[in-house]
Design an enzyme around this catalytic site. Structure first.
Site, PDB file in Angstrom:
ATOM      1  N   PHE A   1       0.877  -1.164   0.000  1.00 47.96           N
ATOM      2  CA  PHE A   1       0.000   0.000   0.000  1.00 47.96           C
ATOM      3  C   PHE A   1       0.921   1.223   0.000  1.00 47.96           C
ATOM      4  O   PHE A   1       1.891   1.271   0.755  1.00 47.96           O
ATOM      5  CB  PHE A   1      -0.881  -0.019   1.254  1.00 47.96           C
ATOM      6  CG  PHE A   1      -1.952   1.018   1.260  1.00 47.96           C
ATOM      7  CD1 PHE A   1      -3.189   0.760   0.696  1.00 47.96           C
ATOM      8  CD2 PHE A   1      -1.735   2.269   1.826  1.00 47.96           C
ATOM      9  CE1 PHE A   1      -4.186   1.726   0.690  1.00 47.96           C
ATOM     10  CE2 PHE A   1      -2.724   3.241   1.819  1.00 47.96           C
ATOM     11  CZ  PHE A   1      -3.950   2.969   1.253  1.00 47.96           C
TER      12      PHE A   1
ATOM     13  N   ARG B   1     -12.534  -4.824  -6.798  1.00 51.26           N
ATOM     14  CA  ARG B   1     -12.295  -5.369  -5.459  1.00 51.26           C
ATOM     15  C   ARG B   1     -13.616  -5.582  -4.742  1.00 51.26           C
ATOM     16  O   ARG B   1     -14.473  -4.692  -4.717  1.00 51.26           O
ATOM     17  CB  ARG B   1     -11.477  -4.389  -4.610  1.00 51.26           C
ATOM     18  CG  ARG B   1     -10.007  -4.383  -4.872  1.00 51.26           C
ATOM     19  CD  ARG B   1      -9.227  -3.706  -3.729  1.00 51.26           C
ATOM     20  NE  ARG B   1      -9.958  -2.678  -2.993  1.00 51.26           N
ATOM     21  CZ  ARG B   1      -9.548  -2.163  -1.840  1.00 51.26           C
ATOM     22  NH1 ARG B   1      -8.439  -2.585  -1.272  1.00 51.26           N
ATOM     23  NH2 ARG B   1     -10.254  -1.221  -1.246  1.00 51.26           N
TER      24      ARG B   1
HETATM   25  C1  LIG Z   1      -5.897   1.313   4.369  1.00 49.21           C
HETATM   26  C2  LIG Z   1      -4.429   1.126   4.510  1.00 49.21           C
HETATM   27  C3  LIG Z   1      -3.635   2.118   5.061  1.00 49.21           C
HETATM   28  C4  LIG Z   1      -4.242   3.440   5.428  1.00 49.21           C
HETATM   29  O1  LIG Z   1      -3.417   4.294   6.122  1.00 49.21           O
HETATM   30  P1  LIG Z   1      -4.045   5.633   6.740  1.00 49.21           P
HETATM   31  O2  LIG Z   1      -2.929   6.286   7.414  1.00 49.21           O
HETATM   32  O3  LIG Z   1      -5.174   5.209   7.630  1.00 49.21           O
HETATM   33  O4  LIG Z   1      -4.610   6.441   5.612  1.00 49.21           O
HETATM   34  C5  LIG Z   1      -2.277   1.843   5.254  1.00 49.21           C
HETATM   35  N1  LIG Z   1      -1.750   0.651   4.899  1.00 49.21           N
HETATM   36  C6  LIG Z   1      -2.504  -0.323   4.337  1.00 49.21           C
HETATM   37  C7  LIG Z   1      -1.905  -1.624   3.973  1.00 49.21           C
HETATM   38  C8  LIG Z   1      -3.868  -0.107   4.113  1.00 49.21           C
HETATM   39  O5  LIG Z   1      -4.602  -1.052   3.558  1.00 49.21           O
END
Ligand SMILES: *Cc1c(COP(=O)(O)O)cnc(C)c1O
Length: 422
Positions: free
Chosen positions: A142, A394
């Site tokens: 991510f 998804r």
């Molecule tokens: C949803 C998600 C995030 C989100 O991070 P935020 O700081 O809450 O915006 C981070 N890492 C992963 C793997 C996610 O799926």
């Protein structure tokens, strides 16, 4: 819905609908759906992005606003337990990720907690071995995890090496400080082998930092049992805490005394109200705090977590696998693949093997440009998933409130959209 105009898939439809009814009747978690605000016209398969609203949240928020804030005002820091909420709500998250008491704090966002965990891990690794200067990071991570890792590396003088999680055992070594991995890939729904990858990091003397955003509340993590060093995760996906709900940070108890947070705010001071000029870190999970907690969001999350009362994460996992299995079967039965209809075809990117599957199914559209319009049309017809580039549809399955009838309907509508039925 079943108006008999479905063409060649009609036979499979009635079987699928019948099977869905039977599966729902036998589902030991079916009663939990009642605890959520859902509308019968919509199949909600986007709880891996924003969990549905638990009914208990509204009343709790009204109370925290009108009574705790409106009437008690500043007295609520003590009388309403506001000050200790980050630790208290952390204790509610802990059993869901297999953590014993005193190791989880709820605070800030996942992005911020990744910074705390990664720099904390580098500092710990270097106490024993100053030469450790490399971070291994999941190449398909991510994005926020990768961005934060780059900055954590610059701040600590480390380098980042991006690689596939399965390459970690061969790549981790005496120069590795920490390994940052996503437990479930947000795009494909692939589940990583957390026990084996954590053990590989430890064998090389490195620390394992796990992002549990797509596994917390969806499947067993067993953080303590597998010796996870740091873990972070968000609470607005499978934990249904609401938009922007604060994230959690897990620091293994054996590391807490040496955890040197890069964000030592006054909330993590051993004696915050001493207002001392010098910093002395608090013991335990509170060391992961930074500044004043966001009480309104925290109150919503606390109320949302009440739905887990008496729920075993193993049962959630069993239902998640049954839902995703059933979805894949319905898609195979209902969705025409090939030149018929709109000419769009789909194939699953999510591993078929249970041990490698999270709680979502990702379908890759061919041609990829069709994924976005297909998802728009699905949403217009009451089936809510989401779309990720390049061509991925998804579908997230939250076992607490997703029914087998939802799953059957989603696949049937997908078949209608791709088959060109109106
Ligand atoms: C949803 C998600 C995030 C989100 O991070 P935020 O700081 O809450 O915006 C981070 N890492 C992963 C793997 C996610 O799926």
């Amino acid at each position: 819905m079943s108006d008999g105009t479905l063409g060649p898939e009609g036979a499979a439809l009635s079987d699928g609908a019948q099977e869905a009814l039977q599966l729902d009747a036998a589902d030991p978690l079916a009663h939990l759906r009642e605890l959520f605000v859902l509308d019968p016209g919509t199949v909600y398969l986007d709880g891996n992005s924003l969990g549905a609203l638990p009914k208990a949240v509204e009343g709790r928020l009204a109370d925290v606003v009108s009574r705790e804030w409106g009437q008690l005002r500043i007295r609520s820091w003590e009388e309403s337990g506001w000050w200790t909420m980050p630790e208290r709500v952390g204790e509610r998250v802990a059993p869901l990720i297999g953590a014993g008491p005193g190791q989880v704090v709820v605070s800030d966002s996942t992005s911020v907690n990744i910074l705390k965990a990664l720099i904390g891990a580098v500092r710990l690794a270097r106490r024993d071995a100053p030469a450790r200067g490399e971070l291994l990071v999941d190449e398909a991570t991510f994005p926020t995890d990768g961005y934060i890792a780059e900055s954590a590396a610059r701040l600590t003088g480390c380098t980042v090496r991006a690689l596939a999680p399965e390459q970690v055992p061969g790549a981790v070594g005496p120069r590795t400080a920490a390994v940052l991995l996503n437990h479930v890939d947000y795009r494909t729904g692939a589940l990583r082998d957390l026990p084996a990858l954590t053990a590989a990091a430890h064998d090389a003397g490195a620390l394992a930092v796990w992002d549990l955003c797509h596994s917390a509340g969806a499947l067993p993590v067993e953080a303590d049992a597998h010796g996870v060093d740091f873990a972070v995760g968000c609470t607005y996906k499978f934990l249904n805490g609401g938009p922007g709900a604060p994230a959690f940070l897990y620091v293994r108890s054996g590391l807490q005394e040496r955890f040197d947070s890069p964000l030592p705010g006054w909330n993590s001071h051993a004696d915050p109200f001493a207002m001392a000029p010098d910093y002395r870190p608090a013991a335990g999970a509170a060391r992961g705090r930074v500044g004043t907690p966001d009480i309104l969001s925290m109150a919503a999350l606390e109320a949302a977590l009440a739905v887990w009362e008496g729920v075993r994460i193993e049962d959630v996992r069993a239902k998640s696998l049954a839902l995703t299995d059933f979805f894949l079967r319905c898609v195979a039965a209902y969705v025409p693949n090939g030149p018929a209809g709109t000419g769009v075809s789909v194939r699953s990117l999510t591993p078929a093997e249970h041990a490698l599957r999270g709680s979502q199914i990702a379908l890759l559209c061919d041609p990829a440009e069709q994924a976005e319009p297909v998802m728009k049309e699905l949403i217009a017809r009451g089936v809510v998933g989401d779309f990720r580039r390049p061509g991925v549809l998804r579908f997230g399955f939250t076992p607490l409130y997703t029914s087998f009838q939802d799953v059957e309907r989603a696949a049937r509508v997908l078949g209608e959209v791709i088959g060109g039925a109106r």
